[in-house]
Write an enzyme that holds these catalytic residues in place. Structure first.
Site: not given
Length: 653
Positions: A555, A512
């Site tokens: 993301d 992440d």
């Protein structure tokens, strides 16, 4: 003398007796006259007459004796000629008594039956005659004895000495007694005709077989003989047209009147040409009217076998065959052929017009047809391709393996079927290629025999490219080119199943990005998209080609390390974090710095389902963020054994 010549020996005997009587009378007169009392003149006259008679008698006696000697010489010569003729004759001669005994036989007759002359002269004609022909000899002998006949002529079989029959032709006459006119014996001439009889038997047998063959095949025979008054037809010929035997015989031109009007001129011309000697034989097919009115197709063949001095036909012979069934079959075939030709033309136009390429071959795999589309796709003109083996024109390989796709005939035990292939690539002569989709169908006849192939193929290059694009899009992220979530999940499920079955261990990373939201907020989504592409490229560069990298969404990224074992996980994760931290990203003249937090979870037997592994790694990533970001956190099994529900996927920070 004329009288003697006419009367023969019998007359000579009587004449001799008369002369002897006259001579005796003349002698007696000459002795008795002197003793009688006659005058001198009378006595002289009597003596003169007696002397004259005696002289004449002596002269006639001399002539008669000469005649007898000459006749006896002629008789001896005649007997010698008869004996020589009998001995030297090439045919048999036999003298047979009225009791049937053979009085005399010549060598030819004895040789004919295998006997010597002495042996055969000791037999009777009954002993050497075939039992089936004895009655002929008895009847002839009886008629001769009764004076009903004086000569005979017939054929009969003798018995050879070895018992075999010998056919002979007899001709002869009876010799009669001159005084009583009664028959004395028979003189027979016997000609050996056994070879002729055997030949006749063979001819008769051959003719019987020939007639039987003609009858069996439905063929009739006609014969023209102008000496006998016209044409005769065999029984089969007459029955062919519904007539009785002999009903059509006679008029040589009647058959022409029975021909169908549409055929008469043609047949009459063929008949005229042969009769005129312009053709070696006559042959024609035509229709003749049956007695009940319907038409019968006939094949007539004939030939002239005798002409007169002026070239006119005297004798001719021929045969007729009923070909109605053949003609009807030919008519059906013509109709079928016309229909087939129409159908073939329709198929040809259809194949020429369709958008698919079509190639046809025969059983030997040689090309028999190509339509224009096939010419275009193969790059070979149809004129050059026809008759060539298929491999010279059409060469297809498998898209993935590169191996040639064989086009073979079905085996005898295999049920014919169509073979479809959507991964074929056509390799042209110039080595250019195009993707094709092909369907190969065997051609089988009504006896289930292989007759060839039909290959239908299409240019599938664009469709294949589109398929590849769609397949790629379905499995990859459109922005980064990495595997998308669904594709990644399928791959991970396969790896989990493999670990359960075969053991082994892989490492799963939940990545992440840190501070990504600030880039989106300041630079916009375009800047964020550009940054995500840079991150994807960095991940691929840090990891090897065997590792699996995916974008899960936003993301968030996922990595599966398929090699290196458990110790490699933290090292690889740190390499990723360092690479992302040092990523220099500028947008609109402004530099942005981001980082990454990673959660690690093992993939091995007993690690649970895919969702459990992801949740475990997600929770570890959350712990890494809580620990200050930019670090790696490893998930522990006990973290998911408590009653608390697994945390959701971490949101972007």
């Amino acid at each position: 003398m004329a009288w003697l010549n006419w009367k023969g020996l019998r007359a000579d005997r009587h004449a001799a007796q008369g002369l002897l009587a006259i001579g005796l009378v003349a002698t007696a007169v000459s002795i008795l006259l002197p003793r009688l009392e006659f005058g001198a003149d009378a006595l002289r006259l009597g003596l003169q007459i007696s002397v004259a008679i005696t002289a004449v008698t002596l002269f006639l006696s001399a002539m008669f004796i000469h005649r007898i000697v000459d006749d006896r010489r002629q008789i001896a010569e005649s007997e010698q000629r008869f004996r020589r003729a009998m001995e030297d004759s090439a045919i048999g001669v036999a003298i047979v008594g009225l009791d049937g005994r053979i009085v005399q036989a010549n060598p030819a007759f004895a040789d004919m039956l295998g006997y010597t002359q002495s042996e055969i002269e000791a037999l009777t004609f009954l002993q050497i005659t075939h039992p089936d022909d004895l009655q002929i000899g008895r009847e002839t002998m009886m008629s001769l004895k009764e004076g009903k006949i004086h000569s005979f002529h017939f054929e009969k079989r003798y018995l050879h000495k070895d018992g075999t029959p010998v056919w002979a032709q007899l001709a002869g006459s009876v010799i009669l007694d001159e005084d009583t006119g009664k028959p004395l014996y028979l003189v027979s001439q016997i000609e050996d005709i056994d070879a002729r009889k055997q030949a006749e038997a063979r001819i008769a047998e051959a003719e019987t077989r020939w007639n039987f063959a003609l009858t069996s095949t439905g063929q009739g025979v006609w014969s023209l003989d102008m000496r006998k008054g016209g044409t005769t037809y065999s029984e089969t010929w007459a029955k062919m047209l519904g007539y009785a035997a002999g009903e059509l015989d006679g008029d040589p031109d009647r058959w022409l009147t029975m021909i169908h009007p549409d055929d008469q001129a043609r047949v009459a011309e063929a008949d005229r040409a042969h009769l005129a000697g312009e053709t070696p034989f006559f042959e024609a097919e035509f229709r003749m009217r049956h007695k009940d009115g319907h038409w019968v197709w006939i094949l007539d063949r004939g030939k002239t076998i005798e002409r007169d001095a002026e070239g006119r036909v005297i004798r001719a012979i021929g045969s007729l065959t009923d070909i109605t069934q053949r003609k009807e079959a030919e008519t059906r075939l013509m109709v079928s052929a016309a229909m087939l030709a129409d159908e073939k033309e329709r198929l040809r136009v259809t194949l020429q017009s369709i958008g698919d390429a079509v190639i046809c071959t025969d059983a030997a795999n040689r090309i028999t047809f190509m339509n224009p589309i096939a010419e275009k796709l193969t790059g070979v003109d149809v004129g050059e391709a026809l008759g060539k083996l298929l491999g010279h024109v059409y060469w297809a390989v498998d898209e993935e393996s590169g191996q040639r796709i064989g086009l073979t005939r079905p085996s005898a035990s295999e049920r014919p079927r169509c073979d479809q292939n959507t991964r074929a690539v056509l390799v042209r002569r110039d080595d250019t290629r195009c993707s094709i989709r092909q369907v190969v169908s065997p051609i089988m006849n009504d006896r289930e025999q292989f007759c060839g192939l039909v290959i239908v193929f299409q240019d599938f290059t664009d469709a294949r490219a589109l398929q590849r694009q769609l397949a790629y899009a379905a499995a990859h992220d459109a922005l980064t080119g990495l595997a998308n979530r669904s594709s990644f999940m399928r791959t991970m499920e396969e790896l989990v199943d493999q670990c359960r079955l075969n053991g082994g261990e892989h490492q799963f990373m939940f990545v992440d990005l840190d501070h990504f939201k600030a880039v989106n907020d300041t630079g916009g989504h375009a800047a964020g998209d550009a940054l995500l592409r840079r991150v994807a490229e960095t991940l691929r560069n840090v990891l090897g080609p065997e590792e699996i990298v995916a974008r899960l969404g936003g993301d968030e990224f996922a990595v599966i390390l398929t090699s290196g074992g458990a110790a490699r996980g933290p090292v690889a994760a740190r390499s990723i974090i360092d690479a992302i931290r040092h990523l220099n990203f500028s947008w609109d003249g402004r530099t942005h710095s981001i980082g990454a937090s990673i959660g690690l979870a093992p993939i091995r037997a007993g690690c649970g389902e895919v969702d459990e592994i992801i949740a475990r790694a997600d929770a570890a990533c959350y712990d890494a963020k809580a620990a200050g970001r930019g670090c790696v956190s490893e998930a522990l099994y006990e973290d998911i054994r408590d009653d608390s529900a697994p945390a959701p996927l971490a949101a972007a920070s």
